[in-house]
Scaffold this active site. Structure first.
Site, PDB file in Angstrom:
ATOM      1  N   GLY A 183      13.878   3.501   8.731  1.00  0.00           N
ATOM      2  CA  GLY A 183      14.885   3.384   9.779  1.00  0.00           C
ATOM      3  C   GLY A 183      14.438   2.765  11.087  1.00  0.00           C
ATOM      4  O   GLY A 183      15.239   2.632  12.016  1.00  0.00           O
ATOM      5  N   ASP A 211       1.397 -15.931   6.665  1.00  0.00           N
ATOM      6  CA  ASP A 211       0.996 -14.998   5.620  1.00  0.00           C
ATOM      7  C   ASP A 211       0.322 -15.733   4.456  1.00  0.00           C
ATOM      8  O   ASP A 211       0.674 -16.868   4.125  1.00  0.00           O
ATOM      9  CB  ASP A 211       2.236 -14.249   5.120  1.00  0.00           C
ATOM     10  CG  ASP A 211       1.921 -13.209   4.073  1.00  0.00           C
ATOM     11  OD1 ASP A 211       1.215 -12.253   4.390  1.00  0.00           O
ATOM     12  OD2 ASP A 211       2.386 -13.376   2.924  1.00  0.00           O
ATOM     13  N   GLU A 265      -3.410 -16.157   7.889  1.00  0.00           N
ATOM     14  CA  GLU A 265      -4.083 -15.026   7.253  1.00  0.00           C
ATOM     15  C   GLU A 265      -5.018 -15.553   6.170  1.00  0.00           C
ATOM     16  O   GLU A 265      -4.578 -16.129   5.179  1.00  0.00           O
ATOM     17  CB  GLU A 265      -3.074 -14.065   6.637  1.00  0.00           C
ATOM     18  CG  GLU A 265      -3.733 -12.885   5.941  1.00  0.00           C
ATOM     19  CD  GLU A 265      -2.809 -12.161   4.986  1.00  0.00           C
ATOM     20  OE1 GLU A 265      -3.001 -10.939   4.815  1.00  0.00           O
ATOM     21  OE2 GLU A 265      -1.922 -12.802   4.397  1.00  0.00           O
TER      22      GLU A 265
END
Length: 638
Positions: A183, A350, A379
């Protein structure tokens, strides 16, 4: 009326046959009608949904998706915009439209029409915007900054109304499950920007916040299903833009996490692919071998290299074919769109080694052409400085071409710091390894562009990696915040959050206090324990000191060969000289400082940055496993 059965019996088969024939005909007509309806062209998406005038590259390729849209003719009329080509591909539900936007074009809206004789016209109202040249946008993230990495789902729930949506595949929040949605959202981060500013943070990196509509475990953000939409559970595109603007108003930059290599299988581009070559296809599901060495090995098997770069990450992460020019255009334009739309300051890329190298170099050039100040780092979780440098720009290790990648995630330095703290002193072990890794900075065009870190969302947390020894933890933090490069913290490191990365969900726990009803609120000093406040204050003092000390941001670095387990390095410029002294021994040590005369000069005393104590430099006492951060006091003779 009663019919005699003997008379009716011969007629019955004909009646049945006729009824079946009539029903079958009616059914076929219904199917045909439904089929015709299904094939009626419809306009479902146009991406990018808007663009800007005055871009460096005048060419734009629109992706149009809709049922049987390829059966339509395309037209438009707008001053300064030329329709160059319309490409039909394997899937009739797609059109790729090439536009040229001349420098004479002005901001405005115009219709793109899709026509077919005998059918109702379809139209899309396309908007060209004026570029936002406001000060403070697209600043770049540099070695002057301290980055704070946040997983939005796990930091703070600022808006419970967006916790779950019926139209998304994964519903509800389940905080007791490490792989479910919890959440957290953008509003939760906005609510705690003051906390981050007080900590000394100057840049925020969020794991991908765009839509991941996968049925399970997509909270991490790396299985994108909609490239142009913030995940509704985090907020809206408009809220993301406001988040960036709010950060900028507080002196905090924003980094967007990009995934070139793969996409979630529930996205429309995968469920209804434009062409089979949109992703890497294999006879059966084939996973990457995850061996980065195969990319750089001059002796590598071509199949090993193909498996590394073309194999899939996961069944639910389709491996994109970056040799496909349509894929290239789609990704590059999407990334440019987000920068211009929101004004972000940098990109983290990424899984960089898994991408197609030539495309990635072109991508970087295209992005830099539009945004010269934008920062980019990839990365590269590899296992040597040479392996890292292989991916960086400048062709410094004889790769054969320039990758155009300014910097990488410096995992090799991370490992060396852990070895210095946890290992035993040796020629190339203990602090010897840290010294050797820093000495290999000659491999990079500029090592200060590397992002340095101790942990992240894929790795065991710092505190656990040092055996929950707070002294070692502080030493690692001290080196992280004073070493060359761009330091990055992982959310919760500053309050001693701990755990190991197997399974990875353990290092992705919620930040305590980010949810209404949490037992403790670690965002406040009152909610933290004495030990946690000590850690927070330590990191905050050092990060804020770094924020005001150019020697630690852009100053030069000089290191000395370790002796007796003591490693010393300096950061210095015309304003200040800061001396770091790390004692890797299990016992306290006193050491003289004469051998460091080149940097100490006439300074006789120094101020301990963390304690404010002024000490003599004649002989320095260093507690076991401790890193001292000393600001030299020049010209003091008493």
């Amino acid at each position: 009326m009663v019919v005699e059965w003997s008379i009716a019996k011969p007629i019955i088969p004909f009646i049945i046959f006729y009824m079946r024939k009539t029903l079958l005909s009616a059914f076929c007509c219904l199917l045909a009608a439904l089929g015709a309806k299904a094939q009626t062209p419809a306009l479902e998406r146009v991406e990018p949904m808007s663009w800007w005038v005055g871009m460096s590259n005048p060419n734009l390729q629109l992706v149009v998706h809709g049922s049987n849209i390829a059966s339509r003719n395309v037209s438009l009329s707008y001053p300064g915009v030329k329709l160059k080509a319309v490409h039909k591909v394997e899937n009739p539900n797609y059109l790729f439209i090439d536009l040229q936007i001349f420098s004479s074009a002005v901001p405005g809206t115009f219709p793109i029409k899709f026509k077919k004789a005998g059918e109702k016209d379809l139209s899309y109202s396309y908007t060209l915007n004026k570029r936002d040249k406001s000060a403070g946008r697209i600043q770049g993230v540099t070695s002057k900054d301290v980055i704070y990495l946040i997983m939005p789902d796990r930091f703070s729930n600022g808006d419970p109304s967006n916790d779950s949506f019926d139209h998304l595949r994964e519903r509800g929040i389940h905080r007791d499950s490490m792989f479910s949605r919890h959440g957290g959202d953008l509003q939760g981060i906005i609510n705690h920007l003051d906390y981050l500013k007080n900590l000394g943070i100057t840049a925020i990196w969020l794991t991908p916040e765009i839509e991941n509509d996968e049925p399970q475990a997509s909270y991490h953000g790396y299985a994108v299903t909609d490239y142009y939409k913030i995940d509704p559970r985090y907020g809206t595109n408009d809220l993301y833009k406001k988040f960036v603007e709010k950060c900028h108003s507080m002196g905090i930059k924003v980094i967007k996490d990009l995934v070139h290599n793969h996409a979630g299988t529930e996205g429309y581009l995968i469920r209804d692919m434009p062409m089979k070559s949109w992703v890497h296809q294999w006879p059966t599901y084939t996973k990457s071998n995850f061996r980065d060495a195969a990319v750089m090995d001059p002796h590598a098997s071509p199949m090993d290299r193909k498996l590394m770069q073309d194999g899939w990450f996961d069944h639910r992460m389709a491996d994109l074919n970056q040799n496909n020019v349509y894929v290239q255009n789609y990704l590059t334009q999407n990334h440019i769109w987000w920068v211009e739309y929101a004004g972000i300051d940098g990109f983290r890329l990424d899984t960089y080694p898994y991408n197609e190298p030539v495309y990635m170099a072109k991508w970087a050039k295209d992005v830099k052409a539009e945004f010269p100040k934008l920062s980019i780092f990839g990365e590269t979780l590899v296992w040597s400085a040479a392996n890292q440098a292989f991916f960086t720009q400048g062709n410094t290790v004889n790769r054969g071409f320039d990758t155009q990648l300014p910097g990488v995630t410096d995992g090799v330095l991370k490992d060396a710091i852990y070895e210095a703290i946890n290992g035993k002193d040796g020629w190339t072990d203990g602090v010897g390894r840290l010294y050797s890794v820093v000495a290999q900075d000659f491999l990079y065009q500029d090592a200060t562009r590397n992002t340095i870190f101790m942990d992240n969302h894929d790795m065991s947390r710092l505190l656990s990696m040092v055996g929950e020894d707070v002294v070692k933890y502080k030493s690692a933090m001290a080196m992280l915040l004073t070493m060359r490069g761009v330091p990055q913290l992982y959310y919760g490191d500053e309050i001693l959050m701990k755990n190991y990365s197997n399974p990875d969900g353990l290092v992705r726990e919620d930040f305590p206090g980010g949810w209404a009803g949490d037992k403790d609120n670690k965002f406040t000093a009152e909610g933290r324990s004495k030990k946690e406040n000590d850690a927070f204050n330590y990191v905050s003092k050092l990060a804020n000191y770094r924020k005001g000390t150019t020697a630690l941001q852009t100053g030069k670095l000089m290191q000395y060969v370790p002796e007796n387990g003591i490693y010393v390095y300096f950061r210095y410029d015309a304003q200040k000289t800061v001396m770091m002294m790390f004692n890797s021994s299990e016992k306290n040590q006193d050491t003289t400082t004469g051998r460091y005369f080149e940097r100490i000069g006439d300074a006789k005393k120094a101020r301990n940055v963390l304690t404010d104590e002024v000490i003599s430099l004649d002989k320095v006492s260093i507690p076991a496993k401790t890193t001292l951060v000393l600001e030299l006091i020049p010209g003091v003779t008493h």
